[in-house]
Design an enzyme around this catalytic site. Structure first.
Site, short mmCIF file in Angstrom:
data_model
loop_
_atom_site.label_atom_id
_atom_site.label_comp_id
_atom_site.label_asym_id
_atom_site.label_seq_id
_atom_site.Cartn_x
_atom_site.Cartn_y
_atom_site.Cartn_z
N GLU A 23 6.56 0.65 -6.34
CA GLU A 23 6.18 -0.76 -6.28
C GLU A 23 5.25 -1.11 -7.43
O GLU A 23 4.70 -0.22 -8.10
CB GLU A 23 5.50 -1.08 -4.95
N LYS A 84 2.29 -12.05 -6.78
CA LYS A 84 2.47 -10.96 -5.81
C LYS A 84 3.77 -11.28 -5.06
O LYS A 84 3.84 -12.24 -4.31
CB LYS A 84 1.29 -10.93 -4.85
N VAL A 104 5.82 -3.91 -1.01
CA VAL A 104 6.74 -3.00 -0.33
C VAL A 104 8.03 -3.71 0.07
O VAL A 104 9.13 -3.18 -0.12
CB VAL A 104 6.05 -2.37 0.91
N ASP A 136 -1.20 -13.02 11.01
CA ASP A 136 -0.92 -12.47 9.69
C ASP A 136 -0.23 -11.12 9.87
O ASP A 136 -0.87 -10.12 10.21
CB ASP A 136 -2.22 -12.34 8.88
N SER A 138 2.57 -8.65 7.84
CA SER A 138 3.27 -8.48 6.56
C SER A 138 4.78 -8.47 6.71
O SER A 138 5.31 -7.90 7.67
CB SER A 138 2.81 -7.18 5.91
N GLN A 139 5.45 -9.07 5.74
CA GLN A 139 6.92 -9.00 5.74
C GLN A 139 7.41 -7.60 5.36
O GLN A 139 8.61 -7.32 5.40
CB GLN A 139 7.52 -10.06 4.81
N ASP A 140 6.48 -6.70 5.00
CA ASP A 140 6.86 -5.30 4.75
C ASP A 140 7.63 -4.73 5.94
O ASP A 140 8.62 -4.00 5.76
CB ASP A 140 5.62 -4.41 4.54
N LYS A 157 -2.14 0.13 5.35
CA LYS A 157 -3.42 -0.26 4.74
C LYS A 157 -4.52 -0.16 5.79
O LYS A 157 -4.34 -0.59 6.93
CB LYS A 157 -3.35 -1.70 4.24
N1 PSU Z 1 -1.82 -1.18 0.22
C1 PSU Z 1 -2.79 -0.97 -0.69
N2 PSU Z 1 -2.81 -1.73 -1.80
C2 PSU Z 1 -1.89 -2.71 -2.01
C3 PSU Z 1 -0.88 -2.94 -1.05
C4 PSU Z 1 -0.88 -2.15 0.04
O1 PSU Z 1 -3.63 -0.11 -0.50
O2 PSU Z 1 -1.97 -3.39 -3.04
C5 PSU Z 1 0.15 -4.01 -1.27
C6 PSU Z 1 1.56 -3.44 -1.10
O3 PSU Z 1 2.35 -3.87 -2.17
C7 PSU Z 1 2.01 -4.06 0.21
C8 PSU Z 1 1.29 -5.38 0.18
O4 PSU Z 1 3.40 -4.21 0.28
O5 PSU Z 1 0.01 -5.04 -0.31
C9 PSU Z 1 1.24 -6.06 1.52
O6 PSU Z 1 0.68 -7.33 1.36
P1 PSU Z 1 0.71 -8.39 2.56
O7 PSU Z 1 -0.17 -7.81 3.63
O8 PSU Z 1 0.17 -9.66 1.96
O9 PSU Z 1 2.14 -8.49 2.97
MN MN Z 2 0.01 -11.31 5.10
#
Ligand code: PSU
Ligand code: MN
Length: 299
Positions: A23, A84, A104, A136, A138-140, A157
């Site tokens: 990524e 992002k 991701v 909130d 994540s779409q991951d 995370k």
């Molecule tokens: N975990 C980390 N650092 C990051 C991310 C995850 O320690 O930068 C990033 C990854 O790319 C993950 C994204 O897919 O954050 C998820 O963001 P969000 O919660 O906004 O979906």
């Molecule tokens: Mn989010």
């Protein structure tokens, strides 16, 4: 949609050598310069050392890239106003010729479209703390369920609600498999106390699971690798920094997409840089395991 492959990835595809997706949100948003560039180099080197070829994903001036050259990597590490990019942002980035790093979700999607089955990252996104007040998620997570890619990570995370993240992965039918561990790793720390039902002990065992999953055509799966002992931090210390960072974020009204970069920056500051070292080490460690997995899966 057209994908542009780097010269190195083209060569690997031609001779059917194993590939590992990487990524780039970690490069564009997750880590400060020049540590982000160092992380990218170390990950790519770890994948190559294992006998596989790295394929970092990004959107550059609206073009979907699989594998980046030196100048493109530099641009993502140092550029201003980089997006992002989750899966849902890809169409807009393409249509409007924008540039950004993939999270991701978008990396899983591009990897699947490129025929790459193994992907290394740091930590997954998931269900945020306080989700009852502020939704909130994540779409991951739905992206991993959808695209048939093995995601190698050090857990989710640390800023997330980990029990709820595990529950949602179950709901989505995504297996979470500990690599040499019976519990979910804690990203910066090696343990969370949250038990995992399944475990493998090496890349060969992981490759068997990956193959069976592919044969069942069931979408993605997660391999959770504990972060290296040398740079890992105690769970209690992480929690302390995190509580303070979350409180500050709330006070400053930081939410949504901006939450993760903010919290990660605060963690680095509060730990006097030690979370940064842990982050670099676990990224490299995950890339190495993903490289071995891709090689084993190609046998
Ligand atoms: N975990 C980390 N650092 C990051 C991310 C995850 O320690 O930068 C990033 C990854 O790319 C993950 C994204 O897919 O954050 C998820 O963001 P969000 O919660 O906004 O979906
Ligand atoms: Mn989010």
């Amino acid at each position: 949609m057209k994908l542009v492959f780097s010269a190195e990835v083209q060569r690997a595809k031609k001779s059917k050598r194993p590939l590992v997706a990487l990524e780039t949100s970690v490069l564009a948003q997750g880590l400060p310069y020049p540590r982000n560039l160092e992380a990218a180099r170390r990950c790519e080197a770890a994948v190559r050392d294992a006998g596989a070829t790295p394929a970092a994903m990004a959107v550059i001036d609206g073009v979907l890239h699989v594998g980046l050259d030196e100048a493109q990597t530099q641009r993502l590490a140092t550029g201003k106003g980089l997006l992002k990019l989750g899966s849902r942002d890809l169409a807009i980035a393409v249509a409007q010729r924008r540039t950004g790093g993939t999270t991701v979700s978008a990396t899983c999607e591009l990897a699947a479209r490129a025929g790459i089955r193994v992907f290394a990252t740091g930590g997954l996104g998931g269900v945020h703390r306080g989700v009852a007040e502020e939704l909130d998620i994540s779409q991951d997570l739905p992206a991993i369920a959808r695209w048939p890619v093995a995601v190698v990570c050090a857990g989710a995370k640390s800023v997330l609600d980990l029990p709820k993240t595990l529950e949602l992965l179950e709901t989505l039918g995504v297996p979470v498999i500990g690599v040499g561990t019976n519990e979910l790793p804690g990203f910066y720390s090696r343990s969370t106390g949250l038990p995992l039902e399944h475990r493998v002990d090496d890349a060969a065992q992981a490759a068997k699971v990956l193959r069976a999953r592919a044969e069942l055509e069931q979408g993605g799966l997660v391999f959770a690798v504990p972060p290296p002992e040398k740079t890992a931090l105690p769970r209690a210390e992480i929690e302390r920094h995190l509580k303070a960072a979350l409180a500050l974020g709330k006070k400053q009204g930081i939410s949504g997409k901006a939450a993760t970069p903010f919290l990660l920056g605060e963690m680095v500051r509060r730990s006097k840089g030690r979370t940064l070292l842990a982050n670099l080490a676990l990224l490299e460690n995950n890339a190495a395991f993903a490289g071995r997995l891709a090689v084993a899966a190609a046998r």
